[in-house]
Design a protein around this motif. Structure first.
Motif, PDB file in Angstrom:
ATOM      1  N   PRO A 265     112.235   1.690-105.755  1.00 16.37           N
ATOM      2  CA  PRO A 265     111.973   1.451-107.175  1.00 16.37           C
ATOM      3  C   PRO A 265     111.788  -0.063-107.453  1.00 16.37           C
ATOM      4  CG  PRO A 265     113.931   2.601-106.962  1.00 16.37           C
ATOM      5  CD  PRO A 265     113.705   2.553-105.366  1.00 16.37           C
ATOM      6  N   ASP A 266     112.305  -0.855-106.777  1.00 21.85           N
ATOM      7  CA  ASP A 266     111.971  -2.309-106.790  1.00 21.85           C
ATOM      8  C   ASP A 266     110.561  -2.673-106.479  1.00 21.85           C
ATOM      9  OD1 ASP A 266     114.548  -2.857-107.645  1.00 21.85           O
ATOM     10  OD2 ASP A 266     115.257  -3.246-105.820  1.00 21.85           O
ATOM     11  N   MET A 267     110.264  -2.380-105.370  1.00 18.64           N
ATOM     12  CA  MET A 267     108.791  -2.292-104.865  1.00 18.64           C
ATOM     13  C   MET A 267     107.824  -2.072-105.590  1.00 18.64           C
ATOM     14  SD  MET A 267     106.510  -3.585-102.620  1.00 18.64           S
ATOM     15  CE  MET A 267     107.646  -4.059-101.124  1.00 18.64           C
ATOM     16  N   GLN A 268     107.827  -0.542-106.220  1.00 22.41           N
ATOM     17  CA  GLN A 268     107.129   0.126-107.163  1.00 22.41           C
ATOM     18  C   GLN A 268     106.911  -0.786-108.472  1.00 22.41           C
ATOM     19  OE1 GLN A 268     108.761   4.180-107.603  1.00 22.41           O
ATOM     20  NE2 GLN A 268     107.925   4.656-105.494  1.00 22.41           N
ATOM     21  N   ALA A 269     108.115  -1.330-108.809  1.00 22.84           N
ATOM     22  CA  ALA A 269     108.156  -2.015-110.242  1.00 22.84           C
ATOM     23  C   ALA A 269     107.482  -3.256-109.963  1.00 22.84           C
ATOM     24  CB  ALA A 269     109.697  -2.452-110.584  1.00 22.84           C
ATOM     25  N   LYS A 270     107.423  -3.809-108.752  1.00 23.19           N
ATOM     26  CA  LYS A 270     106.792  -5.150-108.426  1.00 23.19           C
ATOM     27  C   LYS A 270     105.170  -4.768-108.388  1.00 23.19           C
ATOM     28  CE  LYS A 270     110.218  -7.447-105.721  1.00 23.19           C
ATOM     29  NZ  LYS A 270     110.513  -7.866-104.493  1.00 23.19           N
ATOM     30  N   VAL A 271     104.756  -3.798-107.638  1.00 21.16           N
ATOM     31  CA  VAL A 271     103.501  -3.216-107.781  1.00 21.16           C
ATOM     32  C   VAL A 271     102.672  -3.003-109.002  1.00 21.16           C
ATOM     33  CG1 VAL A 271     101.703  -1.651-106.898  1.00 21.16           C
ATOM     34  CG2 VAL A 271     103.475  -2.337-105.384  1.00 21.16           C
ATOM     35  N   GLU A 272     103.600  -2.288-109.876  1.00 19.10           N
ATOM     36  CA  GLU A 272     103.047  -2.005-111.312  1.00 19.10           C
ATOM     37  C   GLU A 272     102.996  -3.341-111.997  1.00 19.10           C
ATOM     38  OE1 GLU A 272     102.115   1.129-112.421  1.00 19.10           O
ATOM     39  OE2 GLU A 272     102.127   1.586-110.477  1.00 19.10           O
ATOM     40  N   GLY A 273     103.991  -4.182-112.049  1.00 16.42           N
ATOM     41  CA  GLY A 273     103.617  -5.401-112.651  1.00 16.42           C
ATOM     42  C   GLY A 273     102.571  -6.103-112.408  1.00 16.42           C
ATOM     43  N   LEU A 274     102.278  -6.295-111.050  1.00 13.67           N
ATOM     44  CA  LEU A 274     101.242  -6.920-110.538  1.00 13.67           C
ATOM     45  C   LEU A 274      99.883  -6.156-111.129  1.00 13.67           C
ATOM     46  CD1 LEU A 274      99.999  -9.055-108.592  1.00 13.67           C
ATOM     47  CD2 LEU A 274     100.174  -7.506-106.793  1.00 13.67           C
ATOM     48  N   LYS A 275      99.902  -4.877-110.929  1.00 13.78           N
ATOM     49  CA  LYS A 275      98.672  -4.117-111.616  1.00 13.78           C
ATOM     50  C   LYS A 275      98.459  -4.490-112.885  1.00 13.78           C
ATOM     51  CE  LYS A 275      99.051  -0.066-112.977  1.00 13.78           C
ATOM     52  NZ  LYS A 275      99.497   1.408-113.210  1.00 13.78           N
ATOM     53  N   HIS A 276      99.458  -4.477-113.698  1.00 11.28           N
ATOM     54  CA  HIS A 276      99.330  -4.802-115.398  1.00 11.28           C
ATOM     55  C   HIS A 276      98.844  -6.235-115.507  1.00 11.28           C
ATOM     56  CE1 HIS A 276     100.493  -1.094-116.745  1.00 11.28           C
ATOM     57  NE2 HIS A 276     101.906  -0.871-116.010  1.00 11.28           N
ATOM     58  N   GLU A 277      99.226  -7.135-114.409  1.00 10.16           N
ATOM     59  CA  GLU A 277      98.917  -8.553-114.584  1.00 10.16           C
ATOM     60  C   GLU A 277      97.407  -8.553-114.579  1.00 10.16           C
ATOM     61  OE1 GLU A 277     101.268 -11.060-112.485  1.00 10.16           O
ATOM     62  OE2 GLU A 277     103.205 -10.647-113.394  1.00 10.16           O
ATOM     63  N   ILE A 278      97.135  -8.085-113.481  1.00 11.51           N
ATOM     64  CA  ILE A 278      95.573  -8.078-113.054  1.00 11.51           C
ATOM     65  C   ILE A 278      94.615  -7.391-114.305  1.00 11.51           C
ATOM     66  CG2 ILE A 278      93.780  -7.161-111.428  1.00 11.51           C
ATOM     67  CD1 ILE A 278      95.808  -7.579-109.240  1.00 11.51           C
ATOM     68  N   LEU A 279      94.990  -6.241-114.677  1.00 16.21           N
ATOM     69  CA  LEU A 279      94.388  -5.652-115.844  1.00 16.21           C
ATOM     70  C   LEU A 279      94.269  -6.393-117.058  1.00 16.21           C
ATOM     71  CD1 LEU A 279      95.477  -1.678-115.351  1.00 16.21           C
ATOM     72  CD2 LEU A 279      93.326  -2.997-114.494  1.00 16.21           C
ATOM     73  N   ALA A 280      95.396  -7.181-117.421  1.00 17.07           N
ATOM     74  CA  ALA A 280      95.300  -7.953-118.530  1.00 17.07           C
ATOM     75  C   ALA A 280      94.631  -9.259-118.072  1.00 17.07           C
ATOM     76  CB  ALA A 280      96.738  -8.230-119.027  1.00 17.07           C
ATOM     77  N   ASN A 281      94.338  -9.819-117.085  1.00 21.42           N
ATOM     78  CA  ASN A 281      93.729 -10.903-116.928  1.00 21.42           C
ATOM     79  C   ASN A 281      92.298 -10.947-117.537  1.00 21.42           C
ATOM     80  OD1 ASN A 281      92.569 -13.594-115.941  1.00 21.42           O
ATOM     81  ND2 ASN A 281      93.540 -13.057-113.896  1.00 21.42           N
TER      82      ASN A 281
END
Length: 407
Positions: A265-281
């Motif tokens: 779950p921690d790794m998945q949360a990190k990947v999802e957070g990075l994904k949302h950061e890229i999409l919001a850039n």
């Protein structure tokens, strides 16, 4: 036709007066046929007048007289509109009727036959029309707004997509199929080239970290050379030896990464957070807008190019689509089922609105417009009724005269 019917009625009236003048002792040309002509013309005139009254009473008041139950269509315009709407709804726009009528139709095959016909797709008018229509659609759309909408749709879909398990499955499948080996080789070669480009930086780091004794004796330089040569040697061995322990460590790391991407779950949360950061850039939005504008302008230029390449591609694509529609029973079944469901859904959802549109449109017409349109559609046949009434009336008159003479 109105002039013909009226002329025939006038002719029967003239024949009646002529025959009437020749019947009796004062007749100038006595002949036994005149009573028969009189009976024919009299009955024909009566029949023609009766049918003239009946036909005229449908659309207007005969001679302008306020006779009851005349001018039927203008006086009952709203009721006719409601009746037309009910007839349309009950006989054409009910889901059962639409489904029954479409059940025996192969819409997909018909479209495929047309698209594969020589005149269906290969005609320059069809190609040019399709290309120009697509170009106009692309030009009429607001580029910035459309690009933003497309990007928003992609962002929403990517936001819903769980990226971490997908990446884990990709890494795991790549390891199972040994497709990760070229990646490891490229990574090792990249590490060697990077070390080669940054040797002086590595030497400076070792020199700064070495103690004063090593620097005074010059051993720091030998230590730097030994470290760099050792790294080069290790990288060369990894490239040459497919069973090198470092390769095993890298594979273990990749397997662990795949497992964490799928189950941690921690790794998945990190990947999802990075994904949302890229999409919001905002940089991603600017990049996509530029890509979309280049695609749009390039496609418009190709569609309007005088060279026939794009038209040929359009024609070839349409012909290929037509061949699939014509020859693939499974595709036909799917498209026909989709068409039936769509049209039945339209009839069920919008049938009442369609018939209401018909009813309200007819109601908004004035009486003169309704009369002219209906009379223009069926008036020719109604004038035939007047002609037939005149002739049939005359035959009935002759028949009655014969019965009277024989009895």
């Amino acid at each position: 036709m109105r002039l013909v019917a009226t002329g025939l009625l006038i002719a029967m009236a003239g024949l009646f007066f002529l025959a009437r003048s020749q019947v009796g002792p004062e007749a100038a040309w006595p002949h036994p046929a005149w009573p028969w002509v009189l009976a024919f013309s009299e009955a024909a005139m009566v029949g023609g007048l009766a049918d003239w009254f009946a036909v005229t009473a449908l659309f207007r008041r005969p001679l302008g007289l306020p006779i009851p139950h005349t001018a039927i269509i203008p006086e009952n315009k709203d009721r006719i509109a409601e009746t037309m709407a009910v007839f349309l709804r009950d006989n054409f726009l009910t889901p059962q009727v639409v489904a029954r009528r479409l059940r025996g139709m192969n819409i997909a095959e018909a479209a495929g036959n047309w698209l594969t016909a020589p005149e269906g797709v290969s005609g320059s008018r069809v190609r040019a029309g399709a290309a120009e229509l697509l170009a106009q659609v692309l030009e009429s759309l607001d580029p910035e707004r459309l690009g933003t909408q497309v990007r928003g749709g992609l962002v929403r879909q990517l936001g819903k997509l769980e990226l971490s398990p997908l990446l884990g499955n990709l890494v795991e499948a790549a390891i199972a199929d040994r497709r990760h080996l070229p990646v490891i080789d490229s990574l090792v070669r990249w590490a060697g080239l990077t070390l080669e480009d940054n040797e002086e930086l590595v030497r400076a780091m070792i020199h700064r970290r070495a103690n004063a004794v090593l620097r005074w004796t010059g051993l720091d330089e030998k230590l730097a050379n030994s470290v760099i040569d050792g790294i080069y040697k290790m990288l060369a061995e990894v490239v040459v030896d497919p069973n090198h322990p470092l390769r095993g460590k890298i594979e273990e790391g990749l397997a662990s990464l795949a497992h964490d991407l799928r189950h941690d779950p921690d790794m998945q949360a990190k990947v999802e957070g990075l994904k949302h950061e890229i999409l919001a850039n905002p940089a991603l939005a600017s990049w996509w807008q530029g890509v979309w504008e280049r695609l749009r302008t390039g496609l418009i230029a190709r569609l309007r190019s005088p060279e026939p390449a794009m038209g040929g591609q359009v024609a070839e694509a349409l012909a290929e689509l037509g061949a699939n529609l014509r020859d693939d029973p499974a595709l036909q079944m799917q498209i026909n089922r989709f068409a039936r469901r769509t049209l039945v859904g339209i009839a069920q959802r919008y049938g009442d609105q369609i018939v209401r549109l018909v009813s309200e449109t007819v109601k908004r017409w004035d009486a003169v417009t309704v009369t002219e349109r209906i009379e223009g559609a069926v008036g020719r046949d109604l004038q035939f009724i007047r002609i037939n009434g005149t002739l049939v009336g005359g035959l009935v008159g002759v028949t009655l005269h014969a019965v009277d003479v024989l009895l």
